[in-house]
Motif scaffolding. Sequence first.
Motif, short mmCIF file in Angstrom:
data_model
loop_
_atom_site.label_atom_id
_atom_site.label_comp_id
_atom_site.label_asym_id
_atom_site.label_seq_id
_atom_site.Cartn_x
_atom_site.Cartn_y
_atom_site.Cartn_z
N THR A 24 18.07 -1.21 61.53
CA THR A 24 16.61 -1.17 61.61
C THR A 24 16.21 0.25 61.20
N ILE A 25 15.37 0.34 60.20
CA ILE A 25 14.98 1.66 59.70
C ILE A 25 13.48 1.85 59.92
N GLU A 26 13.16 2.92 60.56
CA GLU A 26 11.75 3.21 60.86
C GLU A 26 11.41 4.59 60.30
N ALA A 27 10.23 4.73 59.75
CA ALA A 27 9.77 6.04 59.28
C ALA A 27 8.51 6.42 60.04
N GLU A 28 8.44 7.67 60.44
CA GLU A 28 7.24 8.19 61.11
C GLU A 28 6.64 9.29 60.24
N LEU A 29 5.34 9.24 60.08
CA LEU A 29 4.67 10.26 59.28
C LEU A 29 3.94 11.24 60.19
N TYR A 30 3.95 12.50 59.80
CA TYR A 30 3.28 13.56 60.57
C TYR A 30 2.35 14.35 59.66
N ASP A 31 1.30 14.87 60.25
CA ASP A 31 0.43 15.73 59.45
C ASP A 31 0.97 17.16 59.49
N ASN A 32 0.23 18.08 58.87
CA ASN A 32 0.77 19.44 58.77
C ASN A 32 0.73 20.19 60.11
N MET A 33 0.10 19.59 61.12
CA MET A 33 0.13 20.18 62.46
C MET A 33 1.25 19.55 63.32
N GLY A 34 2.00 18.70 62.71
CA GLY A 34 3.09 18.06 63.44
C GLY A 34 2.65 16.90 64.30
N ARG A 35 1.44 16.40 64.08
CA ARG A 35 0.95 15.27 64.87
C ARG A 35 1.36 13.97 64.20
N LYS A 36 1.81 13.07 65.04
CA LYS A 36 2.28 11.79 64.49
C LYS A 36 1.10 10.94 64.02
N LEU A 37 1.23 10.41 62.84
CA LEU A 37 0.13 9.62 62.29
C LEU A 37 0.41 8.12 62.39
N VAL A 38 1.57 7.72 61.97
CA VAL A 38 1.86 6.29 61.88
C VAL A 38 3.37 6.07 61.79
N ALA A 39 3.78 4.89 62.17
CA ALA A 39 5.21 4.53 62.05
C ALA A 39 5.31 3.09 61.58
N TYR A 40 6.33 2.81 60.82
CA TYR A 40 6.52 1.43 60.35
C TYR A 40 7.98 1.21 60.00
N ASN A 41 8.36 -0.04 59.93
CA ASN A 41 9.76 -0.39 59.65
C ASN A 41 9.92 -0.86 58.21
N ALA A 42 11.16 -0.77 57.73
CA ALA A 42 11.47 -1.32 56.41
C ALA A 42 11.40 -2.84 56.50
N LYS A 43 10.83 -3.44 55.43
CA LYS A 43 10.65 -4.89 55.47
C LYS A 43 11.58 -5.55 54.45
N TYR A 44 11.05 -5.83 53.26
CA TYR A 44 11.84 -6.56 52.27
C TYR A 44 12.68 -5.63 51.38
N ALA A 45 12.25 -4.37 51.24
CA ALA A 45 12.91 -3.49 50.27
C ALA A 45 14.14 -2.82 50.87
N THR A 46 15.02 -3.58 51.40
CA THR A 46 16.30 -3.07 51.88
C THR A 46 17.21 -4.26 52.14
N ILE A 47 18.45 -3.98 52.47
CA ILE A 47 19.35 -5.03 52.97
C ILE A 47 19.60 -4.69 54.42
N HIS A 48 19.33 -5.62 55.31
CA HIS A 48 19.42 -5.31 56.74
C HIS A 48 20.84 -5.43 57.27
N LYS A 49 21.69 -6.19 56.59
CA LYS A 49 23.08 -6.36 57.03
C LYS A 49 23.95 -5.56 56.08
N VAL A 50 24.66 -4.58 56.60
CA VAL A 50 25.36 -3.65 55.73
C VAL A 50 26.84 -3.64 56.07
N LEU A 51 27.65 -3.76 55.03
CA LEU A 51 29.11 -3.77 55.22
C LEU A 51 29.62 -2.35 55.52
#
Lengths: 1013, 402
Positions: free
Chosen positions: A798-825
Amino acid sequence: MPQKADRLLHIALVLAVVLHGSALLYNLDKTYDAFVHIFFADHYARTWFEPWEYRWYTGFPVNSYPPLSHQLIALLSFVGGLKFGFITVILCGLCFFVVGIYRFAQLWVPKRSAGYAALFAVAASSIVQTIHIYGQLPTIIGISCLTNALPEVYSYFRNRKKKHLVTALSILGVTVASHHVTTVFGIVFFIAPVIATALLDEAGWEGNFFKVAWSVVRAAFKKFWQLFWFFSILIAEMVLIIFPYWYWSKTDPITQVPIPHGSRDSFIEVLSSGLMFFLIPMGFTLLMLPYVFKSLYTRRNIFLALSFSLMLLLGTGGTTPLPKMILGNNAFNILTLDRFTFWASVMAIPFIGDFFRRLIEGDIRERLIRRYNKKVYNAVAGLMIGVVAFQALFVINFHKFRSLQPQPIDVKPILSFLERDQHERWRFMTLGFGDQMAWLSAQTTALSIDGNYHSARRVPEMTSQPLERLENSKFKGIQGVGSLQQFLTIPEKYYLKFIFSNDKFYDPILYFAGWERVQRLENGIMVWQKHDIPPLPSVLPKKEMPGYQKKMWGILPVAAFCNMVLVLFWFRRHYFYFHFKEIVSSSFNPSTGNRWLFGWMGLVLLIAGSFWIKAAFTSYQKNPETLIKAYYNALDFKYFKEAYSYFPAGSIAFDDYVLQLSVRDGLLASYGKLDSIAIKILDKKPGKMTAMVRTDWVTPLERYHFETEHELVKKGDNWFIQPPVFSHATAPDEHMEKAVLALHSQGKRTITTAATEHDDVLDRPALRILSSKLVQKDSQYVVVGEIQNVDELPAHITIEAELYDNMGRKLVAYNAKYATIHKVLPKEAVPFRIEFEETAWVKNDDSSPLKFNPAEFTAYGFTQLPASFKVLARAVVADKDMYRDAGVQQVRISNSKISGEVYNQGTDEISVPQVLFTYYDKDMSVRWVDYLFLRDGIRQQAREGFEASIPHLDRLVLISNATEKDFYVNGLPQSSIEYNYDLSRRPELIPVTGTVFYTRLLVNSYIGNPTIY
Amino acid sequence: MPAMKQHILLFLASAMLVSCGTNKMPPNRQVAATGELQAPDSVVAGSHTSVTAFFSNIPNGETVYIIQNGSWGTTVTEYVTGQNKKIIINDTLSGTVTIRAFYKECFLLQKQIVVTPLPAAGLPDTYLGSKSVIADGRDWAMITAVPTDKYGNLIKENSTTDIELLRPGEGREHHLAQTRYGIASYKITAGTKAGKTFAGISINGVSSKEKELVETAGFPASFSITAERKSIYADARQNFTIKTDVLKDRFGNIAPEGTNVLFNCTDADGTIRQLNSYTLGGIASISLQNPAAAGYITVRASVTGGAESNSLSIFFTGAFQQVIAIFDDNRKRITVGPLRGKLQQLVPNGTVVSALVNGKTIIKSETIGGYADIDVSGLPKGKHKAIITLFNTNQTVEFSIR
């Protein structure tokens, strides 16, 4: 002197119980709402005085719907179960309605006619539809009480006797407690005309019109205090009995956007809506309209006539602009307008009863026999009765002609799945269950993120969408599937771990969003699960209601019911006694009216018959365009026999055609729905035509646009379409042998019901984020990167990205959806791309989302621009969906296009192949990730071509290039982990011609029907 | 003013809270009485300890309150002077027991007894993590145990524990570890042989449950690939297999099952193939379709972050000699065929023939019975040119649509 009821009433009551009782046993699970009411009843059976229901959405209050009918089922469920309770209550309601109609009818027609009205009420299509198609119990209870109360209201305003006031208010109290809408609209459309008629009768309605009018006004003034007390007590009753409901609607107003409802359609444009919401509920009443209007539009009945006409008009929905003008835009979009048709049809029942009395034993009969002969009369009377019987039986068996719900599902295997291994500690969701999801919920204490009562839900992803339920989201097109996708992408927010799927349409979405199949239950339901979802907290949030309101809600509605029973018992000897002069007159004169009435009936039946004959015998092959449309319609609905009938004789054998279709798999063949079609004739010659057909297909994952050339030939009077050309490619090997990786995670190795021990939990597989960047593409911010499983075990990531502004405040977070392979050898590196959608909020304390529409992707509305980001990846051991036997070949890069073939070298057929394109910078860090779902599936040792545009990589704006300190794996900073291998040793990449970039192609395969070993 | 009021209220509230929270001890007043509490300074947990009290200047029959503060909490005992009764202490929790004597609300004297834990008893809670390490001689895991006595007390500090390890390859190791803060731990450094290490801790003859540590192979070192062909013809239909030898790490351990191996191929016509496979028994194999173009194809396999194989070149000869194509004016179709393969037999059904018409449009068709029909009826009137391609063999056809 107590008066006996007409014998026909007794017959009607017996018929009601026999006909509807027996039919309900078969129809209960096919109705729209019966299970919803049963679910509410189950709530009361479990917790009578606690209005908060945890099982649907993120919890909702059941005081958002009047409780009486549910509470009565709950009480009866202790005797014979929930279904028994429902059937008993609705049958009692129906019987009370039959009695009510009998009593209500006596205000307008003779007693004998009232008996016929009671008989007709049993078979009235609107009533049958409400019970057997909608399962609308509260509506039946509401209307039954209202019709019983109206004669008491009339009597009170005629003779001022308090017993009528008491009886009327007692019955109306039950109406309020079971269906408040009936009471509110009932005041306007039923009670007001009845009071006005009582005043008219009091004042006398014969003579000069203006004198009559003045007399009525004077009578109204004279009865001011009567009116005052009646309405004051009624309103007080309405407020008091369901006070918690009013309090809830005031303090927690509905935020749900209007959900389109067929009753608001133009019935001319959408014929199916016209059928469901006007023609079926009106039924035989439609044939009787001239009689009903003639009977209503008299001086005495004028108020009822106006009410009936207005309701009939409002019931036509969006066919004319008038209902919208009358109700206003807001009310028009909130109300379901078929209720007006229902009430209008109920209002017409007394007059239809009167018609039957006159037809069977009155002047219409005499007229017909005198004018024609007995045989004609018998034929006409038989036809009339036959039509009534036919409409009742047709509506009762409607689901056999048009399936409204999925096939009944045995919920026991699901219940046992939820009960074992503490599966109830997570939320679940159903897909393709229809209203049976409410029945499942009524059987368990497990929580579902979905629900079947949209008015009370507060989940923003749902309230912002015109979507009734997630489980039928495919019927709501892009908006519905888009809303579902969000729940599937960030399920941890709702503790959603299990999905029970009864519709394979959703399977590709689930797979590519990182869900995996657990097992197929004995009832055929596929269970999907998402790894790494935290269990529900032991204490869930709820909206607390004041204690006194809880008590009011638990006591007052039932008290109102008990009060009504006592009052009716007290006055039982006079209940069927009509205290006033019997109404005998009717303005319908058979000698002149019969012509109009039967003429109208003939016309309506002729039109209906013509439509049917046209539909049954019209050939779609007379016109080439109609033929193409019919052909595509047949393909869309998988009517292959019909599609085959449009091919020229001998062009292809039917068996061959069906066989060729059956071996095709893929997004389009198995999951596609035709969205639009346009036809252009390219070449027209005598007996031959070439047409270009442009079609748009919606699949769970992609929209496809096709331009297909079809050749049409004319043979005789009919046009035919040339059959498609199927591939004749054959596989090189007759038999394949291949060793495959088989995995099994056992979890607890000791057979025990005790909690899982430390020894039984596998370590999280070690991961390494190889590179990641925050880039801006047009106006969107996107995080791309690459991650490797450096463990010795396969990983579900499960891959999640969090974005921050230039003051280090968290703006938003979301997970990878279709553009990845979730099961990895083990040792496999896969790319990922994370986009930030409008409702991109993973934690409960994140700001509330706005609207989501995947068709026009709306980037997250950043108030501060993102300046940095973090990537958080976590993994658990995976043991399924590791198919890697597909790769790309014949890859060429030219003219900003990348083309090639996907080759399946394995032993499974790939249902939906996805090609992932990873574009790299010179330093081997990921610049961009793209993907393409192939339209067709790929059989074993077969290949399928693809072509994709190469994005303008130089136009991507690099916002931030992440370093090790921005990466977190399995909860630890990646910088704290020592990796003992040389990352510079990377596989060869393909140079992107004409640029400084490189690319790598990876195939992700969804196997719809995996090989069973 | 309101602010001051608020401050006063805050002060009063704080004072009340402080007063409520104070542990109210009896006033420490002095009285003339003296005495002694006789007991050992240290006892073991669970033992019955007698405390004998002697008081002077207190008349017989008077009550002295003996308050014990121990790990279980506080106990108050009434001691009547002159009766010579003993006070029995039985504390099962290790720690300190403080005994205080009070007479007429006055503190008289106190005695402290240290309760020490018993030797370890029962299975100690034992943990091993991480549960797998790479057998590279550097990676490590830790085994920890929390030995307790029969009352659940942590055993004495610096108690010696025995760590037994059975390494892959039957090597047995014995190590000693001292408890610190009640916990015994030992860092197990990976060996260089993959397999399972079994670990156990024992103390005073009491052993923990057996723990398992999986030692796995690290990233594969260099390996080689070989090809197995079924047919030498570039017919884009038959397939051939590429196999690796057994993938091993630098210590000779076989790569774990499912290790991902990537195969990159370049065909003679410059097209690329990228395919995935995984190891089974250390060997990864892949089935490739024979190329469409005659010539050499080059294959190389690799593991991301690991080794790369040799580059393997395989030669394929052309499968088709000639493409015959004729335009049929009546049917507005180009008939391609008969198409014959390496043994002069007709090509298999479904062989794709493509036509590049006027250098723009590509029309594809499949063969049936060695022939393919290319429908050009959609072309406008006039002269046209089509290059018919069957794999890498071309034939140009010029034709007119009337």
